[in-house]
Write a protein that holds these residues in place. Structure first.
Motif, PDB file in Angstrom:
ATOM      1  N   LEU A 172       0.800  -1.222   0.000  1.00 31.86           N
ATOM      2  CA  LEU A 172       0.000   0.000   0.000  1.00 31.86           C
ATOM      3  C   LEU A 172       0.835   1.275   0.000  1.00 31.86           C
ATOM      4  N   GLY A 173       2.118   1.147   0.341  1.00 32.64           N
ATOM      5  CA  GLY A 173       2.991   2.317   0.328  1.00 32.64           C
ATOM      6  C   GLY A 173       4.121   2.209  -0.666  1.00 32.64           C
ATOM      7  N   GLU A 174       4.261   1.028  -1.284  1.00 34.16           N
ATOM      8  CA  GLU A 174       5.359   0.771  -2.229  1.00 34.16           C
ATOM      9  C   GLU A 174       6.704   1.138  -1.599  1.00 34.16           C
ATOM     10  N   GLU A 175       6.846   0.774  -0.314  1.00 33.04           N
ATOM     11  CA  GLU A 175       8.051   1.072   0.457  1.00 33.04           C
ATOM     12  C   GLU A 175       9.058  -0.061   0.276  1.00 33.04           C
ATOM     13  N   PRO A 176      10.228   0.213  -0.338  1.00 27.33           N
ATOM     14  CA  PRO A 176      11.204  -0.858  -0.594  1.00 27.33           C
ATOM     15  C   PRO A 176      11.846  -1.432   0.666  1.00 27.33           C
ATOM     16  N   VAL A 212      19.804   5.879   2.347  1.00 33.36           N
ATOM     17  CA  VAL A 212      18.437   6.202   1.940  1.00 33.36           C
ATOM     18  C   VAL A 212      17.898   7.366   2.762  1.00 33.36           C
ATOM     19  N   ARG A 213      18.178   7.337   4.058  1.00 36.09           N
ATOM     20  CA  ARG A 213      17.653   8.333   4.990  1.00 36.09           C
ATOM     21  C   ARG A 213      18.000   9.749   4.545  1.00 36.09           C
ATOM     22  N   TYR A 214      19.210   9.920   4.027  1.00 40.26           N
ATOM     23  CA  TYR A 214      19.664  11.267   3.668  1.00 40.26           C
ATOM     24  C   TYR A 214      19.732  11.482   2.164  1.00 40.26           C
ATOM     25  N   ALA A 215      19.159  10.558   1.407  1.00 42.10           N
ATOM     26  CA  ALA A 215      19.186  10.691  -0.054  1.00 42.10           C
ATOM     27  C   ALA A 215      18.308  11.849  -0.500  1.00 42.10           C
ATOM     28  N   SER A 216      18.780  12.611  -1.451  1.00 40.28           N
ATOM     29  CA  SER A 216      17.995  13.722  -1.999  1.00 40.28           C
ATOM     30  C   SER A 216      16.985  13.175  -2.994  1.00 40.28           C
ATOM     31  N   GLY A 217      15.834  13.798  -3.061  1.00 36.44           N
ATOM     32  CA  GLY A 217      14.819  13.422  -4.038  1.00 36.44           C
ATOM     33  C   GLY A 217      13.886  12.326  -3.584  1.00 36.44           C
ATOM     34  N   ARG A 218      14.117  11.714  -2.421  1.00 36.28           N
ATOM     35  CA  ARG A 218      13.234  10.648  -1.960  1.00 36.28           C
ATOM     36  C   ARG A 218      12.029  11.188  -1.224  1.00 36.28           C
ATOM     37  N   GLY A 219      12.093  12.422  -0.776  1.00 35.63           N
ATOM     38  CA  GLY A 219      11.004  12.979   0.013  1.00 35.63           C
ATOM     39  C   GLY A 219      11.155  12.605   1.471  1.00 35.63           C
ATOM     40  N   HIS A 220      10.138  12.907   2.250  1.00 38.99           N
ATOM     41  CA  HIS A 220      10.179  12.608   3.676  1.00 38.99           C
ATOM     42  C   HIS A 220      10.322  11.094   3.878  1.00 38.99           C
ATOM     43  N   PRO A 221      11.200  10.654   4.787  1.00 38.90           N
ATOM     44  CA  PRO A 221      11.434   9.211   4.931  1.00 38.90           C
ATOM     45  C   PRO A 221      10.210   8.414   5.352  1.00 38.90           C
ATOM     46  N   ALA A 222       9.226   9.056   5.989  1.00 38.55           N
ATOM     47  CA  ALA A 222       8.040   8.326   6.454  1.00 38.55           C
ATOM     48  C   ALA A 222       6.849   8.482   5.523  1.00 38.55           C
ATOM     49  N   LYS A 223       7.026   9.131   4.396  1.00 35.58           N
ATOM     50  CA  LYS A 223       5.879   9.421   3.520  1.00 35.58           C
ATOM     51  C   LYS A 223       5.153   8.153   3.086  1.00 35.58           C
ATOM     52  N   ARG A 224       5.901   7.152   2.635  1.00 35.98           N
ATOM     53  CA  ARG A 224       5.262   5.929   2.128  1.00 35.98           C
ATOM     54  C   ARG A 224       4.582   5.142   3.244  1.00 35.98           C
ATOM     55  N   VAL A 225       5.199   5.129   4.424  1.00 32.50           N
ATOM     56  CA  VAL A 225       4.609   4.420   5.554  1.00 32.50           C
ATOM     57  C   VAL A 225       3.291   5.066   5.965  1.00 32.50           C
ATOM     58  N   PHE A 226       3.272   6.388   6.025  1.00 29.47           N
ATOM     59  CA  PHE A 226       2.032   7.081   6.409  1.00 29.47           C
ATOM     60  C   PHE A 226       0.949   6.867   5.361  1.00 29.47           C
ATOM     61  N   GLN A 227       1.307   6.902   4.085  1.00 28.27           N
ATOM     62  CA  GLN A 227       0.315   6.628   3.037  1.00 28.27           C
ATOM     63  C   GLN A 227      -0.261   5.232   3.207  1.00 28.27           C
ATOM     64  N   ALA A 228       0.616   4.255   3.436  1.00 30.40           N
ATOM     65  CA  ALA A 228       0.155   2.870   3.553  1.00 30.40           C
ATOM     66  C   ALA A 228      -0.767   2.679   4.749  1.00 30.40           C
ATOM     67  N   LEU A 229      -0.413   3.272   5.890  1.00 26.02           N
ATOM     68  CA  LEU A 229      -1.247   3.144   7.079  1.00 26.02           C
ATOM     69  C   LEU A 229      -2.608   3.783   6.869  1.00 26.02           C
ATOM     70  N   ARG A 230      -2.629   4.946   6.246  1.00 27.71           N
ATOM     71  CA  ARG A 230      -3.895   5.633   6.000  1.00 27.71           C
ATOM     72  C   ARG A 230      -4.802   4.803   5.097  1.00 27.71           C
ATOM     73  N   ILE A 231      -4.237   4.236   4.043  1.00 29.41           N
ATOM     74  CA  ILE A 231      -5.022   3.417   3.132  1.00 29.41           C
ATOM     75  C   ILE A 231      -5.548   2.184   3.848  1.00 29.41           C
ATOM     76  N   GLU A 232      -4.705   1.559   4.674  1.00 29.24           N
ATOM     77  CA  GLU A 232      -5.114   0.364   5.411  1.00 29.24           C
ATOM     78  C   GLU A 232      -6.209   0.681   6.411  1.00 29.24           C
ATOM     79  N   VAL A 233      -6.026   1.724   7.210  1.00 28.61           N
ATOM     80  CA  VAL A 233      -6.993   2.071   8.257  1.00 28.61           C
ATOM     81  C   VAL A 233      -8.359   2.367   7.662  1.00 28.61           C
ATOM     82  N   ASN A 234      -8.383   3.027   6.528  1.00 30.62           N
ATOM     83  CA  ASN A 234      -9.655   3.480   5.945  1.00 30.62           C
ATOM     84  C   ASN A 234     -10.183   2.579   4.830  1.00 30.62           C
ATOM     85  N   GLY A 235      -9.471   1.492   4.535  1.00 31.08           N
ATOM     86  CA  GLY A 235      -9.936   0.574   3.495  1.00 31.08           C
ATOM     87  C   GLY A 235     -10.130   1.257   2.155  1.00 31.08           C
TER      88      GLY A 235
END
Length: 344
Positions: A172-176, A212-235
């Motif tokens: 749900l977050g496509e987090e590698p 990865v943590r300090y890589a440029s262009g990846r965005g906030h490190p928790a972005k994918r996790v938060f997206q995945a949790l939101r999608i899961e919680v709300n179906g």
């Protein structure tokens, strides 16, 4: 009381109106208005939010009436205020959008003329920091779009096992680095419960490799996790899979449907549903396709349309938007048009 407090915290303009800029509003009006230009036309906004798109469509289509659906009670309160001058033309319903059939049946509507879905988080949900949707602000880890439901993001991260969390973050977050993050969450919660967004962000950050943590262009490190949790919680994806065929089936001949999505998982489902709807059901190679097997819909957009650079710059939330739209073929090219009695 909580919903009233939410309204008080939102940014307002000089006239006291809540500031809200709907994404690609002009283009959506262009796409849907032709189906709403007749007496008694019915628009369904299945993700009403703060009613930005709905208000623009009602203004552009004075003969139309609105069925506005949202699961978020705070959003419905804001929308009710915003649409106060159109109260006689608007029916607002608190429901999940995949309850569309039930909502329309309860209102005695067999067919509608236009349907809009603006997927993902609403501006209201992002800007209300104490609901825990934002990774940039420390708040209770909630993420429920409907506060009546039992499961919150905190419950997921504190009770799901490592395998379940890995699946959520990967699918749900496509987090590698899903497995590393899941293991770190399970280890951290043995010391103390994970109750805030700030705690979760810190765990995710530390779980990622430094490269990865300090890589440029990846965005906030928790972005994918938060997206995945939101999608899961709300179906969210299950609801989207369910509502797309419902909405297509409810469109009257000549009716139109538009969907705004903001990440690839949503857009893929919309793309696939629209591709099926606009494709003949007959085997390839037939010299003549029988009418009953011909596609019932035609595309209104070529692929996914994106906001122009000026809008994306002025409204950062529009930057990732993808807009797709289809129209049901008119009565002459499809099934007989519903009578006015059927339409009601």
């Amino acid at each position: 009381m909580a919903e009233a407090a939410t309204q008080q915290r939102l940014a307002r303009d000089g006239a006291g109106h809540i500031i809200h800029t709907p994404v690609m509003a002009g283009r959506i009006v262009e796409l849907l208005a032709p189906a709403l230009d007749h007496p008694g036309a019915v628009l369904v906004d299945g993700t009403l939010g703060m009613a930005g798109h709905a208000a623009a469509l009602l203004e552009a289509c004075p003969q139309a009436r609105l069925v506005g659906i949202d699961r978020d009670g705070a959003a419905l309160q804001v929308a009710t205020t915003r649409l106060a001058d159109e109260a006689g033309r608007a029916e607002l319903v608190r429901a999940r959008f995949d309850e569309l059939d039930d909502v329309l049946d309860a209102l005695g509507l067999r067919f509608v003329d236009a349907v809009l879905f603006d997927l993902g988080l609403s501006s209201l949900q992002i800007d209300t920091v104490d609901r825990g949707f934002a990774y940039a602000t420390d708040a209770p880890l909630d993420m429920r779009m409907d506060d009546r439901q039992a499961i919150s993001a905190a419950q997921v991260v504190n009770t799901d096992d490592a395998g379940q969390l890995t699946r959520i973050f990967r699918d749900l977050g496509e987090e590698p680095h899903a497995a590393r993050i899941a293991a770190a969450i399970v280890a951290a919660r043995e010391t103390q419960p994970i109750e805030t967004s700030g705690q979760l962000v810190a765990i995710v950050r530390e779980a990622l490799p430094a490269s990865v943590r300090y890589a440029s262009g990846r965005g906030h490190p928790a972005k994918r996790v938060f997206q995945a949790l939101r999608i899961e919680v709300n179906g969210e994806l299950d609801a989207l899979r369910a509502v797309l065929p419902q909405a297509l089936a409810r469109l009257a001949p000549g009716g139109r449907m538009a969907v705004l999505s903001y990440h690839s998982l949503e857009d893929r489902l919309v793309k696939q549903a629209f591709a099926r709807a606009t494709r003949d059901e007959a085997p390839r190679g037939l010299p003549v396709v029988p009418v009953e097997l011909q596609a019932k819909f035609t595309p209104l957009t070529r692929g996914a349309q994106r906001p122009d650079p000026a809008e994306a710059a002025a409204n950062p939330r529009a930057a990732s938007a993808k807009l797709r739209a289809v129209a049901r073929k008119p009565a002459a090219d499809a099934a007989p048009a519903p009578t006015s009695e059927e339409h009601r």
